[in-house]
Enzyme design. Structure first.
Site, PDB file in Angstrom:
ATOM      1  N   CYS A   2      41.879   4.870 -24.511  1.00 50.09           N
ATOM      2  CA  CYS A   2      42.860   3.856 -24.718  1.00 50.09           C
ATOM      3  C   CYS A   2      43.088   3.494 -26.095  1.00 50.09           C
ATOM      4  O   CYS A   2      42.155   3.080 -26.874  1.00 50.09           O
ATOM      5  CB  CYS A   2      42.581   2.506 -23.951  1.00 50.09           C
ATOM      6  SG  CYS A   2      42.595   2.914 -22.076  1.00 50.09           S
ATOM      7  N   ARG A  29      44.193   8.630 -28.045  1.00 52.30           N
ATOM      8  CA  ARG A  29      43.293   8.046 -27.414  1.00 52.30           C
ATOM      9  C   ARG A  29      43.585   7.824 -25.778  1.00 52.30           C
ATOM     10  O   ARG A  29      42.774   7.483 -24.981  1.00 52.30           O
ATOM     11  CB  ARG A  29      42.980   6.571 -27.814  1.00 52.30           C
ATOM     12  CG  ARG A  29      42.567   6.748 -29.213  1.00 52.30           C
ATOM     13  CD  ARG A  29      42.111   5.435 -29.907  1.00 52.30           C
ATOM     14  NE  ARG A  29      41.156   4.770 -29.101  1.00 52.30           N
ATOM     15  CZ  ARG A  29      39.830   5.270 -29.504  1.00 52.30           C
ATOM     16  NH1 ARG A  29      39.661   5.865 -30.569  1.00 52.30           N
ATOM     17  NH2 ARG A  29      38.896   4.582 -28.992  1.00 52.30           N
ATOM     18  N   TRP A  74      44.713   5.300 -20.876  1.00 48.23           N
ATOM     19  CA  TRP A  74      44.118   6.435 -20.073  1.00 48.23           C
ATOM     20  C   TRP A  74      43.631   5.703 -18.698  1.00 48.23           C
ATOM     21  O   TRP A  74      42.648   5.163 -18.815  1.00 48.23           O
ATOM     22  CB  TRP A  74      42.949   7.031 -20.966  1.00 48.23           C
ATOM     23  CG  TRP A  74      42.596   8.420 -20.659  1.00 48.23           C
ATOM     24  CD1 TRP A  74      42.839   9.655 -20.629  1.00 48.23           C
ATOM     25  CD2 TRP A  74      41.255   8.463 -19.776  1.00 48.23           C
ATOM     26  NE1 TRP A  74      42.342  10.472 -19.839  1.00 48.23           N
ATOM     27  CE2 TRP A  74      41.227   9.691 -19.317  1.00 48.23           C
ATOM     28  CE3 TRP A  74      40.434   7.735 -19.005  1.00 48.23           C
ATOM     29  CZ2 TRP A  74      40.211  10.393 -18.571  1.00 48.23           C
ATOM     30  CZ3 TRP A  74      39.265   8.359 -18.300  1.00 48.23           C
ATOM     31  CH2 TRP A  74      39.313   9.572 -18.018  1.00 48.23           C
ATOM     32  N   ASN A 100      40.229  -1.831 -23.284  1.00 50.75           N
ATOM     33  CA  ASN A 100      39.743  -0.471 -23.181  1.00 50.75           C
ATOM     34  C   ASN A 100      38.226  -0.533 -22.849  1.00 50.75           C
ATOM     35  O   ASN A 100      37.490  -1.246 -23.125  1.00 50.75           O
ATOM     36  CB  ASN A 100      39.395  -0.089 -24.691  1.00 50.75           C
ATOM     37  CG  ASN A 100      38.909   1.430 -24.789  1.00 50.75           C
ATOM     38  OD1 ASN A 100      38.761   2.146 -24.019  1.00 50.75           O
ATOM     39  ND2 ASN A 100      38.646   2.020 -26.293  1.00 50.75           N
ATOM     40  N   GLY A 101      38.121   0.085 -21.512  1.00 50.30           N
ATOM     41  CA  GLY A 101      36.831   0.258 -20.871  1.00 50.30           C
ATOM     42  C   GLY A 101      36.928  -0.164 -19.308  1.00 50.30           C
ATOM     43  O   GLY A 101      38.027   0.327 -18.956  1.00 50.30           O
ATOM     44  N   GLU A 467      32.617  27.810 -27.019  1.00 50.14           N
ATOM     45  CA  GLU A 467      33.633  26.992 -27.714  1.00 50.14           C
ATOM     46  C   GLU A 467      34.871  27.516 -27.893  1.00 50.14           C
ATOM     47  O   GLU A 467      36.067  26.906 -27.645  1.00 50.14           O
ATOM     48  CB  GLU A 467      33.099  26.787 -29.425  1.00 50.14           C
ATOM     49  CG  GLU A 467      34.068  26.010 -30.186  1.00 50.14           C
ATOM     50  CD  GLU A 467      34.552  24.514 -29.814  1.00 50.14           C
ATOM     51  OE1 GLU A 467      33.890  24.085 -28.758  1.00 50.14           O
ATOM     52  OE2 GLU A 467      35.394  23.793 -30.325  1.00 50.14           O
ATOM     53  N   LYS A 471      38.613  25.992 -26.065  1.00 50.31           N
ATOM     54  CA  LYS A 471      39.778  25.882 -26.880  1.00 50.31           C
ATOM     55  C   LYS A 471      41.013  26.204 -26.186  1.00 50.31           C
ATOM     56  O   LYS A 471      42.020  25.797 -26.298  1.00 50.31           O
ATOM     57  CB  LYS A 471      39.726  26.446 -28.389  1.00 50.31           C
ATOM     58  CG  LYS A 471      38.879  25.832 -29.322  1.00 50.31           C
ATOM     59  CD  LYS A 471      38.668  24.483 -29.585  1.00 50.31           C
ATOM     60  CE  LYS A 471      37.839  23.668 -28.876  1.00 50.31           C
ATOM     61  NZ  LYS A 471      37.482  22.128 -29.278  1.00 50.31           N
ATOM     62  N   GLU A 474      41.498  24.040 -23.145  1.00 51.61           N
ATOM     63  CA  GLU A 474      42.178  22.570 -23.459  1.00 51.61           C
ATOM     64  C   GLU A 474      43.554  22.886 -23.833  1.00 51.61           C
ATOM     65  O   GLU A 474      44.323  22.061 -23.383  1.00 51.61           O
ATOM     66  CB  GLU A 474      41.353  21.946 -24.529  1.00 51.61           C
ATOM     67  CG  GLU A 474      39.760  21.637 -23.894  1.00 51.61           C
ATOM     68  CD  GLU A 474      39.302  20.838 -25.315  1.00 51.61           C
ATOM     69  OE1 GLU A 474      38.928  19.637 -24.937  1.00 51.61           O
ATOM     70  OE2 GLU A 474      39.210  21.315 -26.326  1.00 51.61           O
ATOM     71  N   HIS A 490      25.010  41.151 -13.992  1.00 50.01           N
ATOM     72  CA  HIS A 490      24.155  40.575 -12.906  1.00 50.01           C
ATOM     73  C   HIS A 490      25.158  39.714 -11.661  1.00 50.01           C
ATOM     74  O   HIS A 490      24.625  38.767 -11.034  1.00 50.01           O
ATOM     75  CB  HIS A 490      23.196  39.309 -13.394  1.00 50.01           C
ATOM     76  CG  HIS A 490      22.193  40.079 -14.427  1.00 50.01           C
ATOM     77  ND1 HIS A 490      21.300  40.851 -13.882  1.00 50.01           N
ATOM     78  CD2 HIS A 490      22.110  40.286 -15.574  1.00 50.01           C
ATOM     79  CE1 HIS A 490      20.682  41.196 -14.825  1.00 50.01           C
ATOM     80  NE2 HIS A 490      21.201  40.985 -16.059  1.00 50.01           N
ATOM     81  N   LYS A 584      40.764  11.718 -26.510  1.00 52.40           N
ATOM     82  CA  LYS A 584      39.901  11.855 -27.443  1.00 52.40           C
ATOM     83  C   LYS A 584      38.563  11.542 -27.670  1.00 52.40           C
ATOM     84  O   LYS A 584      37.791  12.365 -27.680  1.00 52.40           O
ATOM     85  CB  LYS A 584      40.647  11.438 -28.700  1.00 52.40           C
ATOM     86  CG  LYS A 584      39.879  11.816 -30.137  1.00 52.40           C
ATOM     87  CD  LYS A 584      40.163  13.309 -30.409  1.00 52.40           C
ATOM     88  CE  LYS A 584      39.457  13.722 -31.948  1.00 52.40           C
ATOM     89  NZ  LYS A 584      39.231  15.204 -31.762  1.00 52.40           N
TER      90      LYS A 584
HETATM   91  C1  AGP Z   1      36.878  18.953 -27.841  1.00 53.13           C
HETATM   92  O1  AGP Z   1      37.914  19.767 -27.984  1.00 53.13           O
HETATM   93  C2  AGP Z   1      36.883  18.030 -26.436  1.00 53.13           C
HETATM   94  N1  AGP Z   1      37.909  17.487 -26.594  1.00 53.13           N
HETATM   95  C3  AGP Z   1      35.513  17.379 -25.954  1.00 53.13           C
HETATM   96  O2  AGP Z   1      34.782  18.413 -25.524  1.00 53.13           O
HETATM   97  C4  AGP Z   1      34.885  16.469 -27.070  1.00 53.13           C
HETATM   98  O3  AGP Z   1      34.221  17.557 -27.949  1.00 53.13           O
HETATM   99  C5  AGP Z   1      33.646  15.967 -26.345  1.00 53.13           C
HETATM  100  O4  AGP Z   1      34.363  14.958 -25.441  1.00 53.13           O
HETATM  101  C6  AGP Z   1      32.985  14.909 -27.146  1.00 53.13           C
HETATM  102  O5  AGP Z   1      33.491  14.017 -28.003  1.00 53.13           O
HETATM  103  P1  AGP Z   1      32.865  13.450 -29.260  1.00 53.13           P
HETATM  104  O6  AGP Z   1      32.804  14.646 -30.256  1.00 53.13           O
HETATM  105  O7  AGP Z   1      33.575  12.529 -29.976  1.00 53.13           O
HETATM  106  O8  AGP Z   1      31.307  12.897 -28.760  1.00 53.13           O
END
Ligand code: AGP
Length: 589
Positions: A2, A29, A74, A100-101, A467, A471, A474, A490, A584
């Site tokens: 948010c 956000r 969100w 927010n929360g 990683e 990417k 996402e 396996h 985010k």
């Molecule tokens: C990364 O591309 C993601 N959107 C997500 O995994 C992110 O890295 C994770 O939520 C942790 O966020 P932070 O680094 O702000 O703690």
């Protein structure tokens, strides 16, 4: 999660428009819905406009005014509907609230308010805050009514209130970020700096338990418990306006991928003192535990391999799986909490538990003024600048580079580590050229209609596959599943069919042949092999050649994943800056 943005004394007297533009900078956000409230000139009540969906290029028809408050949502409680979008009003439309929360006890509060005759129009937890303030303000001043309401709320929350009668914006923080911007006669409240960076870089990050009152005469800081005023000491950030703009790039994600050419080498010029101090402790026998979520947890795992290369055993534990292992943490443990935002709820929970057990906390963070920064004993601020795209790229590589430097410092090879990272920056600059980009675009075009992809890598290239795959998932929504190359035989190999795309991430190292054997096993079952490596091989149907950088080759291998994810996402019509369902910073458990 948010975005919150409010303004007092808008210099153009178009506060709603200003808030809307600022919210566009915070949309990362949350983008389920957005809304703006304003105290309009010459009217007797607050006006609100709210809609579901992304802000995009939205305009508002709200009238002119000096004070406004807005939100990007969100969703947690209550579906994604116009009614559930924030701001929420009290019965008299004199109080607008954004939040927010999660208010964990909102059902109880709502039941009491319903008995008192309050009318609710949404299913959100937030609306109870507006009515509770209304109720309390019948017998108290607005500040007191807000502080007391806030104290009733269970959970981690930040609230911001637009009050018609006092013409103020009042905000309280407990667990979710809030920052005040002090401009020239204009005052801002936001959940992150980019919302107002155009106007000011003079800021104050609220601590938990603090509140601010923004009026046309300035900003006052309060302690919520005692309700007493405190001294507000602002800081000036070295962030530039371009940091929060796309600067000619079509998306923030692409801009941030390219920024790595500067942000990775930048890590060699910051944190040296802290890194050397931490290295001393590790040499003295402190245990190292690395934790984080999502991309940050992959950074933790990659770092574990870097430390192992230096002969040091460490633990890498995703923060949301930390609890069973918390008992192994003690006073002689350094817990490295890795986080772009410093606000991720699961990471903070792990850190608080580790702190309780006496561990020293090292925050490896990018954003400034976060909760994690405040909880930490040592801060390694990785200096990548604002990361606006929801998908993390430059923060990850800066965190990894910083932790790589630490690993080298432990064996007194910090200078060597620094040279290698600087060299990495130079090599990446040459490598990231139009020929490579065209090759990546062609590869993305060929893969555009795939629904499943697999990735393998071994040792350092194993976390790199995690990683890389994240990417792709996402950004393009394609199912991309990473495996350690050794895992393949396996069980996983059953998934390989004719033409199944498989990425093979490799470096020029002693295990290269083993990885190529795994590639051959996939190829023998009809798989289509895309090599991401600094060498040619007959096993590869396609090669995206990365520079040979020894153990740092994984940086380039991962950047290929960032770029492929980007081009696949764009090609498939996804919004690379704001992938569906994501936010985010994940500030809820
Ligand atoms: C990364 O591309 C993601 N959107 C997500 O995994 C992110 O890295 C994770 O939520 C942790 O966020 P932070 O680094 O702000 O703690």
């Amino acid at each position: 999660m948010c975005g919150i943005f409010g303004i007092i004394n808008d210099k153009k007297n178009q506060a709603a428009q200003t808030v809307l533009e600022g919210l566009k900078k915070l949309e990362y956000r949350g983008y389920d819905s957005w809304g703006v409230s304003i105290i309009p000139q010459g009217k007797q009540e607050i006006l609100v406009e709210k809609h579901i969906g992304k802000i995009g290029n939205a305009q508002t028809n709200l009238p002119s005014g000096l004070i406004a408050l807005g939100h990007t949502r969100w969703a947690t409680h209550g579906g994604v509907t116009d009614r559930n979008a924030h701001p929420h009003l009290d019965c008299d439309k004199k109080i607008a609230v954004i939040h927010n929360g999660i208010v964990e006890n909102y059902q109880e509060i709502k039941a009491e308010l319903l008995e008192k005759g309050h009318q609710f129009v949404s299913e959100t937890d937030t609306e109870v805050i507006a009515h509770q303030i209304e109720e309390k303000s019948k017998s108290k001043k607005i500040n007191e009514a807000i502080f007391e309401t806030f104290k009733l709320l269970r959970g981690s929350n930040a609230i911001a209130v637009l009050d018609f009668d006092s013409q103020t914006v009042i905000a309280c923080r407990n667990g979710s970020p809030l920052v005040v911007g002090l401009g020239l006669a204009q005052f801002f409240l936001a959940s992150d700096v980019p919302a107002f960076l155009k106007e000011t870089n003079k800021v104050y990050f609220l601590n938990d338990g603090e509140a601010v009152v923004l009026s046309n005469s300035g900003v006052k800081l309060y302690d919520i418990d005692s309700e007493k005023e405190k001294i507000l000491i602002p800081q000036v950030l070295d962030w530039r306006l371009e940091d929060a703009e796309k600067s000619g790039y079509p998306h923030f994600l692409l801009k941030e991928i390219y920024e790595q050419l500067k942000t990775i080498p930048k890590t060699t010029s910051i944190n040296e003192k802290e890194i050397k101090e931490l290295a001393k402790k590790i040499k003295l026998g402190y245990k190292v535990v690395l934790t984080g979520c999502g991309t940050a947890s992959y950074c933790a795992l990659t770092t574990k391999y870097f430390f192992a290369e230096q002969g040091i055993d460490t633990a890498a534990i995703p923060s949301y799986e930390f609890m069973p292992f918390a008992k192994f943490v003690d006073k002689k443990t350094l817990v490295f909490a890795i986080s772009q935002s410093g606000e991720t709820a699961d990471t903070l929970i792990a850190v608080k538990e580790a702190k309780k057990r006496g561990a020293e906390i090292v925050a490896v963070i990018n954003a400034r003024g976060s909760t994690l920064e405040r909880l930490a004993d040592t801060v390694l601020s990785v200096g990548a600048g604002p990361e606006i795209a929801v998908v993390s790229t430059k923060a990850f590589t800066s965190q990894l580079s910083t932790l790589y430097l630490l690993a080298t410092a432990v064996t007194d090879r910090y200078e060597e580590g620094k040279n290698k990272i600087n060299k990495l920056g130079e090599v990446l600059r040459d490598w990231l050229n139009p020929v490579l980009i065209n090759r990546l675009i062609d590869t993305a075009k060929n893969l555009m209609d795939e629904e499943h992809m697999y990735l393998i890598g071994k040792h350092l290239n194993y976390p790199a596959t995690l990683e890389f795959a994240l990417k792709i998932k996402e950004t393009s929504y394609i199912h991309a599943e990473p495996f350690a190359a050794g895992e393949l035989k396996h069980g996983v190999i059953t998934l390989i069919q004719k033409e199944t795309p498989c990425f093979v991430l490799a470096s020029k190292d002693e295990i290269k042949e083993e990885v190529l054997s795994s590639a051959a096993e996939i190829k023998a079952r009809g798989g289509f092999i895309i090599g991401i490596a600094p060498f040619e091989s007959n096993e590869f149907d396609v090669l995206i050649k990365t520079p040979d950088l020894g153990n740092l080759t994984i940086f380039a291998n991962i950047i290929v994943g960032q770029l492929l994810g980007y081009y696949l996402g764009v090609g498939r019509g996804a919004d690379p800056d704001k992938p569906r369902n994501l936010a985010k910073s994940v500030t809820v458990k």
